[in-house]
Design a protein around this motif. Structure first.
Motif, mmCIF file in Angstrom:
data_model
loop_
_atom_site.group_PDB
_atom_site.id
_atom_site.type_symbol
_atom_site.label_atom_id
_atom_site.label_comp_id
_atom_site.label_asym_id
_atom_site.label_seq_id
_atom_site.Cartn_x
_atom_site.Cartn_y
_atom_site.Cartn_z
ATOM 1 N N UNK A 69 -32.904 -15.932 -9.204
ATOM 2 C CA UNK A 69 -32.112 -17.081 -9.651
ATOM 3 C C UNK A 69 -30.680 -16.626 -9.928
ATOM 4 N N UNK A 70 -29.723 -17.341 -9.402
ATOM 5 C CA UNK A 70 -28.305 -16.999 -9.578
ATOM 6 C C UNK A 70 -27.480 -18.252 -9.325
ATOM 7 N N UNK A 71 -26.208 -18.180 -9.678
ATOM 8 C CA UNK A 71 -25.308 -19.305 -9.410
ATOM 9 C C UNK A 71 -25.192 -19.536 -7.905
ATOM 10 N N UNK A 72 -25.232 -18.429 -7.138
ATOM 11 C CA UNK A 72 -25.211 -18.521 -5.676
ATOM 12 C C UNK A 72 -26.430 -17.773 -5.119
ATOM 13 N N UNK A 73 -27.623 -18.410 -5.162
ATOM 14 C CA UNK A 73 -28.849 -17.719 -4.727
ATOM 15 C C UNK A 73 -28.765 -17.303 -3.263
#
Length: 662
Positions: free
Chosen positions: A156-160
Motif C-alpha cells: 500500500x502506498x500513495x502511488x502503488x
C-alpha cells in the motif's frame, strides 16, 4: 548416468523443440556460410570439425543454447547428502510464473494492463517498507464474462506499484460459433463490463473492500491501432461512495488487431442508447414498485412497519432491486450437495458493514458477489444471497427471507419449499437447518403446539431471482406464518414480468453478471502442520511463563484426528459418525489411573496467535493448557478443511492426560 530409452527420447524431443524455437539451424547456416567465405576463398583448404565448432562458439550460438537449456540439479541427490528428515507433505509455495500465453488466433482478446496507481492519499504518510518487512498490500481482482483474475499483491502506498497484464477472452462461452472471428460491430453489442474490485489486506491478514468499479472497455473499439490508455478514478464504498480513493492507469489493447475500427460517434451513441434503455426500464419498475407498495399498505395499516425490502444499496451506493442480488449459481465440481454449499457459505467470514461514528445504527450495504468473494467476508445479506443462489443452482425452490431475530434485530436467512410442502429454513451464517411447523393460534389450549427451534421472530417478505412476495397475514410472527406462497390472501406477489425487466437474463447493463467460484488455493495438509507447529510453540512459551515444563505426546495428538473429521462431517451433513472408535482409541491411549481432558474449538481464520488467545479465554481450555500434575502429557491437533474461494474451516483440539493424585 544412464537414462531409460523412453526418457532419453523425451529429452531429445525437448532439446529438438528448443532448438527449433530458437531457430538455431538458421543461425548455424549463417555462421557456416560466413566462415566458408572467409576461410576457403584464398587456398581452398579443408575445414575441420574443430574449426566449425570454434566458429559457432565465437558467434555466441553455443552459449545461447546452453543458457536456454536450464538443467535442474537432481533433488534426490541433494536429499541424500543432507541429514534424514521425517516424511512430510511438500508443496511448491511459488508456482512458476508463466511468461507467455497461447493465443487462439481465431478468437478476440482484450489485453488489459494496469500500469501503476496514483493519488491513494490515505497512504500518503506510509513509509517505504523495508526489505522483508510485512506490510499492508493492495490486490486487484477482475471478472469479465465468466473469467476471473487476481493481480500480484503490491505494498500500500500513495502511488502503488501495480504492473500486471490480464488477457481477457472477449467472446468466451458466447455468440455460438467459437471459430468465427468477431468484428468490432459485433463486439460493440457485448455490454458486459470488466468488474474490478480493489482489496486491502493488513499485516494480520484482515481484508477490507477499498473500491468496486465497472470498466467500460468498448472505447478501445474506436481507438487508433486498437490501443487506448485510460485513467480510472476509483471511488470508495458504502458511506464513502462519493469520495475518490485513488487513480489507476490502465491500457487496453485488442488482440488480434482490428482490421477496421469504429468511429467514436458510433460507440458514444451505442453507450447513450444503452443508458437510456436501462434508465427507462428502471423508471418503469420504480413506478410499478410504488403502486405495489400503496396497494400493500391499503390491506392493513400496520404493514408500514413490516420489513418489506424491495430495493437495497450495493457497495457503490446504487439502489438496486433485491431480486437482482440473487440468481442460480452452479459451483461445477467444487461443491457436491446443497448442505455442503451451506457449510461453504457459513465459513466465509461475517462482518457488518462499517459505520463511521456512533449511534449503533446498521449501515446497509448489500455487496455484489465478486466484492463479497474477494473480501472473503460480508454481512448476513451477502451470505443469504450467495446461499440462495447456490441452492437455486442445485435445483431447489429457494428464497431469501427478510425479517428480524430476537430483540427486533433485522436479519436475512434462506428458505426452501419442498414439493411435499415442507418448509426448511437455512441459517447462512452457521449452516444450521430448521424445519418450520406453523402454530395454529385458533387451536384449543389442550392441543400441543410445536416449539420453534429457529431464532427468527418476524418475516416481512421473501424473494428470489424471479419472484417477490410481501407477507400480508394478520401476524408477521414466523411461528404463526403459513408459507403457502400461491395464496394471495397470505402473500402479495409482485409481477414476474416487472421483476424480469430489471433482473437477468432480460436484465439491464447496470446489473453485474455473477462470477464463477474459484477452487481453493490453500493446501490443507501444509496449513494444518503450520498452525499446529505455531500452537505448540505458543503453548510451550505460555507454560514456561508459569514455570511449567511441556512434554508433547505425538501419538495422543494423532489419535485426536478422527474426532476433528467427525465434527466437520456433522457440521456439513448433520450426521455424527465414528465416535465409538475415537472413544476406544482414547481409552487405549490413557493408562489406568490417568485422567484425560479434551477441548475442541472451531475457527474460520488461519491466524494461530489469534486462535490461541481465544482459546485461553475459555476456562476449560485454559485448564488443559495450564495443566499441573504428575506425568502431564499435552497434545494438540489441527485440521484445516478447505472450501472454494480459499475459505476454510479450522478445527483445533487441545488435550492432556495426567496421573490423578488425590
Amino acid at each position: 548416468m544412464s537414462l531409460p530409452p523412453e526418457k532419453a527420447s523425451e529429452l531429445k524431443q525437448i532439446i529438438h523443440q528448443q532448438l527449433l524455437k530458437m531457430d538455431v539451424h538458421g543461425r548455424i547456416r549463417e555462421v557456416l556460410a560466413e566462415t566458408i567465405r572467409e576461410e576457403l576463398a584464398p587456398e581452398h583448404q579443408q575445414l575441420s570439425t574443430e574449426d566449425l565448432r570454434k566458429a559457432l562458439r565465437q558467434g555466441g550460438i553455443i552459449d545461447d543454447v546452453m543458457k536456454e537449456l536450464k538443467f535442474v540439479t537432481d533433488v534426490n541427490e541433494k536429499e541424500r547428502t543432507s541429514a534424514p528428515k521425517p516424511s512430510m507433505h511438500f508443496v511448491d509455495r511459488e508456482p512458476p510464473v508463466l511468461k507467455k500465453t497461447n493465443i487462439d488466433p481465431t478468437r478476440r482478446y482484450l489485453y488489459l494492463q494496469v500500469l501503476g496507481g496514483k493519488a491513494f492519499l490515505e497512504h500518503l504518510q506510509e513509509p517505504e517498507p523495508l526489505p522483508g518487512q510485512i506490510c499492508s498490500t493492495f490486490t486487484l481482482c477482475l471478472h469479465f464474462r465468466n473469467q476471473r483474475f487476481r493481480s500480484k499483491p503490491v505494498p500500500c502506498a500513495c502511488e502503488p506499484d501495480f504492473h500486471d497484464g490480464f488477457l481477457l477472452e472477449v467472446h468466451k462461452d458466447s455468440l455460438g460459433d467459437g471459430s468465427k472471428m468477431v468484428d468490432a460491430t459485433t463486439m460493440l453489442s457485448i455490454c458486459d463490463p470488466v468488474h474490478m474490485v480493489l482489496i486491502r489486506t493488513d499485516t494480520f491478514g484482515e481484508t477490507t473492500l477499498v473500491a468496486s468499479y465497472f470498466l467500460e472497455w468498448r472505447s478501445v473499439l474506436a481507438a487508433e491501432n486498437g490501443i487506448t490508455n485510460i485513467a480510472v478514478e476509483l471511488l470508495g464504498v458504502g458511506t464513502e461512495s462519493n469520495v475518490s480513493v485513488g487513480v489507476l492507469n490502465i491500457r487496453l489493447e485488442m488482440y488480434p488487431q482490428l482490421s477496421k475500427t469504429l468511429s467514436s460517434e458510433i460507440t458514444s451513441t451505442q453507450f447513450t442508447l444503452e443508458r437510456q434503455k436501462t434508465a427507462e426500464k428502471e423508471r418503469l419498475f420504480l413506478v410499478y414498485a410504488k403502486q405495489w407498495w400503496r396497494e400493500y399498505l391499503q390491506i392493513r395499516p400496520t404493514h408500514n412497519v413490516r420489513l418489506v425490502k424491495i430495493f437495497a444499496q450495493d457497495e457503490n451506493g446504487v439502489n438496486r432491486p433485491v431480486c437482482s442480488f440473487v440468481r442460480p449459481l452452479r459451483a461445477g465440481r467444487l461443491l457436491d450437495t446443497p448442505r455442503q454449499a451451506a457449510r461453504f457459505v457459513s465459513v466465509l467470514g461475517y462482518e457488518r458493514a462499517p459505520v463511521i461514528g456512533g449511534g449503533g445504527g446498521k449501515q446497509e450495504q448489500w455487496c455484489t458477489l465478486l466484492a463479497f468473494l474477494c473480501r472473503n467476508k460480508g454481512d448476513c445479506e451477502d451470505h443469504s444471497n450467495l446461499l440462495c443462489s447456490l441452492l437455486l443452482g442445485f435445483g431447489l425452490e429457494a428464497f431469501v427471507c427478510v425479517g428480524t431475530k430476537a430483540k427486533g434485530v433485522p436479519h436475512t436467512w434462506v428458505m426452501t419449499c419442498g414439493t411435499d410442502g415442507t418448509i426448511t429454513f437455512w441459517e447462512s451464517l452457521t449452516g444450521h437447518r430448521y424445519i418450520h411447523r406453523p402454530i395454529n393460534p385458533d387451536d384449543p389450549p389442550i392441543v400441543e403446539q410445536p416449539k420453534p427451534l429457529y431464532p427468527y421472530r418476524t418475516i416481512g417478505c421473501v424473494f428470489n431471482h424471479q419472484k417477490f412476495f410481501g407477507n400480508c397475514q394478520p401476524s408477521d410472527a414466523v411461528d404463526l406464518c403459513v408459507f403457502d406462497l400461491h395464496d394471495e390472501s397470505k402473500w402479495k406477489p409482485m409481477s414476474g414480468e416487472a421483476i424480469k425487466s430489471v433482473c437477468p437474463p432480460g436484465a439491464t447493463s447496470s446489473v453485474p453478471p455473477f462470477p464463477p467460484l474459484c477452487a481453493s488455493a490453500i493446501d490443507a495438509a501444509v496449513t494444518s502442520n503450520e498452525i499446529e507447529l505455531q500452537l505448540r510453540i505458543l503453548v510451550s512459551e505460555h507454560r514456561k511463563d508459569l514455570s511449567l515444563s511441556t512434554v508433547w505426546d505425538d501419538q495422543l495428538s494423532y489419535v485426536l484426528s478422527p474426532a476433528l473429521a467427525a465434527y466437520e462431517l456433522e457440521r456439513t451433513t448433520g450426521v455424527s459418525a465414528g465416535n465409538e472408535e475415537f472413544q476406544d482409541a482414547i481409552r487405549r491411549a490413557v493408562p489406568d489411573g490417568h485422567t484425560f481432558k479434551g477441548f475442541p474449538i472451531h475457527f474460520v481464520h488461519r491466524n494461530a496467535r489469534r486462535a490461541f488467545a481465544t482459546c485461553l479465554r475459555s476456562p476449560f481450555c485454559e485448564e488443559i493448557i495450564c495443566c499441573r500434575g504428575d506425568q502431564v502429557r499435552l497434545a494438540v491437533r489441527v485440521r484445516v478443511f478447505t472450501y472454494p474461494e480459499s475459505a476454510c474451516a479450522v478445527w483445533i483440539m487441545f488435550a492432556c492426560k495426567y496421573r490423578s493424585v488425590l
